[in-house]
Design a protein around this motif. Structure first.
Motif, PDB file in Angstrom:
ATOM      1  N   THR A 154       0.847  -1.179   0.000  1.00  0.00           N
ATOM      2  CA  THR A 154       0.000   0.000   0.000  1.00  0.00           C
ATOM      3  C   THR A 154       0.891   1.240   0.000  1.00  0.00           C
ATOM      4  O   THR A 154       1.808   1.341   0.819  1.00  0.00           O
ATOM      5  CB  THR A 154      -0.886   0.012   1.267  1.00  0.00           C
ATOM      6  OG1 THR A 154      -1.657  -1.187   1.293  1.00  0.00           O
ATOM      7  CG2 THR A 154      -1.799   1.216   1.288  1.00  0.00           C
ATOM      8  N   VAL A 155       0.606   2.168  -0.881  1.00  0.00           N
ATOM      9  CA  VAL A 155       1.355   3.421  -0.914  1.00  0.00           C
ATOM     10  C   VAL A 155       0.995   4.232   0.329  1.00  0.00           C
ATOM     11  O   VAL A 155      -0.180   4.463   0.612  1.00  0.00           O
ATOM     12  CB  VAL A 155       1.041   4.237  -2.187  1.00  0.00           C
ATOM     13  CG1 VAL A 155       1.722   5.601  -2.143  1.00  0.00           C
ATOM     14  CG2 VAL A 155       1.461   3.472  -3.431  1.00  0.00           C
ATOM     15  N   VAL A 156       2.035   4.658   1.070  1.00  0.00           N
ATOM     16  CA  VAL A 156       1.811   5.502   2.238  1.00  0.00           C
ATOM     17  C   VAL A 156       2.295   6.926   1.989  1.00  0.00           C
ATOM     18  O   VAL A 156       1.918   7.843   2.722  1.00  0.00           O
ATOM     19  CB  VAL A 156       2.439   4.911   3.520  1.00  0.00           C
ATOM     20  CG1 VAL A 156       1.733   3.609   3.900  1.00  0.00           C
ATOM     21  CG2 VAL A 156       3.931   4.696   3.371  1.00  0.00           C
ATOM     22  N   CYS A 157       3.111   7.123   0.965  1.00  0.00           N
ATOM     23  CA  CYS A 157       3.541   8.466   0.574  1.00  0.00           C
ATOM     24  C   CYS A 157       4.134   8.398  -0.832  1.00  0.00           C
ATOM     25  O   CYS A 157       5.055   7.624  -1.070  1.00  0.00           O
ATOM     26  CB  CYS A 157       4.582   9.015   1.556  1.00  0.00           C
ATOM     27  SG  CYS A 157       5.228  10.649   1.104  1.00  0.00           S
ATOM     28  N   ASP A 158       3.590   9.206  -1.712  1.00  0.00           N
ATOM     29  CA  ASP A 158       4.146   9.354  -3.053  1.00  0.00           C
ATOM     30  C   ASP A 158       4.740  10.754  -3.095  1.00  0.00           C
ATOM     31  O   ASP A 158       4.013  11.746  -3.164  1.00  0.00           O
ATOM     32  CB  ASP A 158       3.055   9.174  -4.106  1.00  0.00           C
ATOM     33  CG  ASP A 158       3.576   9.205  -5.532  1.00  0.00           C
ATOM     34  OD1 ASP A 158       4.667   9.785  -5.761  1.00  0.00           O
ATOM     35  OD2 ASP A 158       2.888   8.670  -6.424  1.00  0.00           O
ATOM     36  N   GLU A 159       6.058  10.839  -3.013  1.00  0.00           N
ATOM     37  CA  GLU A 159       6.723  12.137  -2.914  1.00  0.00           C
ATOM     38  C   GLU A 159       6.463  13.019  -4.124  1.00  0.00           C
ATOM     39  O   GLU A 159       6.590  14.238  -4.026  1.00  0.00           O
ATOM     40  CB  GLU A 159       8.226  11.960  -2.689  1.00  0.00           C
ATOM     41  CG  GLU A 159       8.557  11.401  -1.338  1.00  0.00           C
ATOM     42  CD  GLU A 159      10.046  11.403  -1.055  1.00  0.00           C
ATOM     43  OE1 GLU A 159      10.768  12.259  -1.596  1.00  0.00           O
ATOM     44  OE2 GLU A 159      10.485  10.529  -0.288  1.00  0.00           O
ATOM     45  N   ARG A 160       6.086  12.435  -5.233  1.00  0.00           N
ATOM     46  CA  ARG A 160       5.781  13.240  -6.418  1.00  0.00           C
ATOM     47  C   ARG A 160       4.589  14.155  -6.164  1.00  0.00           C
ATOM     48  O   ARG A 160       4.408  15.150  -6.851  1.00  0.00           O
ATOM     49  CB  ARG A 160       5.512  12.338  -7.620  1.00  0.00           C
ATOM     50  CG  ARG A 160       6.708  11.480  -8.009  1.00  0.00           C
ATOM     51  CD  ARG A 160       6.362  10.450  -9.047  1.00  0.00           C
ATOM     52  NE  ARG A 160       5.351   9.519  -8.538  1.00  0.00           N
ATOM     53  CZ  ARG A 160       4.860   8.492  -9.223  1.00  0.00           C
ATOM     54  NH1 ARG A 160       5.282   8.259 -10.461  1.00  0.00           N
ATOM     55  NH2 ARG A 160       3.961   7.695  -8.684  1.00  0.00           N
ATOM     56  N   GLN A 161       3.772  13.818  -5.148  1.00  0.00           N
ATOM     57  CA  GLN A 161       2.596  14.622  -4.823  1.00  0.00           C
ATOM     58  C   GLN A 161       2.865  15.656  -3.734  1.00  0.00           C
ATOM     59  O   GLN A 161       1.983  16.442  -3.400  1.00  0.00           O
ATOM     60  CB  GLN A 161       1.452  13.698  -4.410  1.00  0.00           C
ATOM     61  CG  GLN A 161       1.023  12.776  -5.528  1.00  0.00           C
ATOM     62  CD  GLN A 161       0.000  11.747  -5.098  1.00  0.00           C
ATOM     63  OE1 GLN A 161      -0.374  11.649  -3.936  1.00  0.00           O
ATOM     64  NE2 GLN A 161      -0.461  10.958  -6.051  1.00  0.00           N
ATOM     65  N   LEU A 162       4.071  15.668  -3.177  1.00  0.00           N
ATOM     66  CA  LEU A 162       4.423  16.674  -2.184  1.00  0.00           C
ATOM     67  C   LEU A 162       4.640  18.012  -2.870  1.00  0.00           C
ATOM     68  O   LEU A 162       5.009  18.053  -4.056  1.00  0.00           O
ATOM     69  CB  LEU A 162       5.681  16.253  -1.425  1.00  0.00           C
ATOM     70  CG  LEU A 162       5.589  14.957  -0.619  1.00  0.00           C
ATOM     71  CD1 LEU A 162       6.940  14.633   0.020  1.00  0.00           C
ATOM     72  CD2 LEU A 162       4.503  15.052   0.440  1.00  0.00           C
ATOM     73  N   PRO A 163       4.441  19.110  -2.160  1.00  0.00           N
ATOM     74  CA  PRO A 163       4.611  20.427  -2.787  1.00  0.00           C
ATOM     75  C   PRO A 163       5.953  20.623  -3.488  1.00  0.00           C
ATOM     76  O   PRO A 163       6.015  21.224  -4.560  1.00  0.00           O
ATOM     77  CB  PRO A 163       4.454  21.404  -1.613  1.00  0.00           C
ATOM     78  CG  PRO A 163       3.631  20.668  -0.620  1.00  0.00           C
ATOM     79  CD  PRO A 163       3.991  19.214  -0.777  1.00  0.00           C
ATOM     80  N   ASP A 164       7.036  20.093  -2.902  1.00  0.00           N
ATOM     81  CA  ASP A 164       8.356  20.260  -3.521  1.00  0.00           C
ATOM     82  C   ASP A 164       8.788  19.053  -4.348  1.00  0.00           C
ATOM     83  O   ASP A 164       9.873  19.024  -4.901  1.00  0.00           O
ATOM     84  CB  ASP A 164       9.409  20.568  -2.466  1.00  0.00           C
ATOM     85  CG  ASP A 164       9.662  19.404  -1.518  1.00  0.00           C
ATOM     86  OD1 ASP A 164       8.960  18.364  -1.604  1.00  0.00           O
ATOM     87  OD2 ASP A 164      10.573  19.521  -0.686  1.00  0.00           O
ATOM     88  N   GLY A 165       7.947  18.021  -4.419  1.00  0.00           N
ATOM     89  CA  GLY A 165       8.263  16.820  -5.185  1.00  0.00           C
ATOM     90  C   GLY A 165       9.208  15.867  -4.500  1.00  0.00           C
ATOM     91  O   GLY A 165       9.464  14.772  -4.988  1.00  0.00           O
ATOM     92  N   GLY A 166       9.723  16.286  -3.317  1.00  0.00           N
ATOM     93  CA  GLY A 166      10.634  15.424  -2.568  1.00  0.00           C
ATOM     94  C   GLY A 166      11.723  14.861  -3.452  1.00  0.00           C
ATOM     95  O   GLY A 166      12.272  15.548  -4.309  1.00  0.00           O
ATOM     96  N   GLN A 167      12.018  13.591  -3.242  1.00  0.00           N
ATOM     97  CA  GLN A 167      13.002  12.880  -4.067  1.00  0.00           C
ATOM     98  C   GLN A 167      12.331  12.148  -5.225  1.00  0.00           C
ATOM     99  O   GLN A 167      12.997  11.459  -5.986  1.00  0.00           O
ATOM    100  CB  GLN A 167      13.749  11.845  -3.215  1.00  0.00           C
ATOM    101  CG  GLN A 167      14.419  12.388  -1.986  1.00  0.00           C
ATOM    102  CD  GLN A 167      14.977  11.250  -1.156  1.00  0.00           C
ATOM    103  OE1 GLN A 167      16.119  10.855  -1.360  1.00  0.00           O
ATOM    104  NE2 GLN A 167      14.174  10.704  -0.262  1.00  0.00           N
ATOM    105  N   GLY A 168      10.991  12.249  -5.306  1.00  0.00           N
ATOM    106  CA  GLY A 168      10.257  11.535  -6.340  1.00  0.00           C
ATOM    107  C   GLY A 168      10.074  10.063  -6.024  1.00  0.00           C
ATOM    108  O   GLY A 168       9.713   9.268  -6.888  1.00  0.00           O
TER     109      GLY A 168
END
Length: 193
Positions: A154-168
């Motif tokens: 289960t996806v718990v965090c997709d960094e691509r959806q964070l405001p800064d894109g995180g590490q992707g």
């Protein structure tokens, strides 16, 4: 039809396992060896073989005895930084089994090796008895990685959806088995992954 066996890595397997891993970080990740991300690959003994509660599995091509796939597990949770704080807090070291280095050589893919390695790693975590969660992260830029892990966790965090894109990066939780099933037998027949 090829046959494979999955086993816990021995000291004699470490060079072959390291080869699979390094080939993957160069070919599939396109980064090459980056010490802060891949230090464990150089010291497989210290990272996965020697410590209690850690393991390194290898898949061996029975036709020629070569190592064609790897999978590892350790009790180190994701660190913050570089991972989001909420991920590090949700998956603390010591209580989290982290799946790592699940790699299959391209010519041996689509035969179920990665899925079998993961199931064996999950069984190892369940047998330990001290893990509350199973965590992993993947780079969605690696062909096939995202759909494979979505089929298991289960996806718990997709960094691509964070405001800064995180590490992707995409962070997953995989269900910890309630009990350890009987050992699996690996046939050479193609499977779904």
């Amino acid at each position: 039809m090829r046959g494979y066996s999955i086993r816990t890595a021995t000291p004699d397997d470490l060079d072959g396992a390291r080869g699979v891993m390094l080939d993957t970080v160069y070919r599939d990740f396109g980064t090459g060896y980056v010490p802060r991300w891949h230090r464990d690959i150089i010291d497989l003994e210290g990272a996965y073989v020697a410590p209690d509660r850690h393991t390194l599995l290898v898949a061996v091509d029975e036709a020629d005895g070569t190592i064609v796939a790897t999978g590892a597990l350790d009790c180190r949770g994701p660190a913050h930084p570089p991972n989001p704080r909420e991920i590090a807090e949700r998956f603390p070291s010591g209580k989290t089994a982290q799946l790592r280095r699940t790699y299959v050589r391209p010519e041996h893919r689509r035969r179920g090796l990665a899925r079998l390695l993961v199931h064996e790693l999950l069984d190892f975590a369940a047998a330990d008895g001290g893990y509350d969660a199973v965590y992993l992260h993947t780079d969605p830029a690696v062909t096939g990685a995202e759909p494979f892990w979505r089929s298991l966790g289960t996806v718990v965090c997709d960094e691509r959806q964070l405001p800064d894109g995180g590490q992707g990066i995409i962070h997953f939780e995989v269900e910890l088995p309630a009990s350890v099933p009987a050992p699996r037998v690996l046939a050479g027949a193609p499977r779904d992954s």
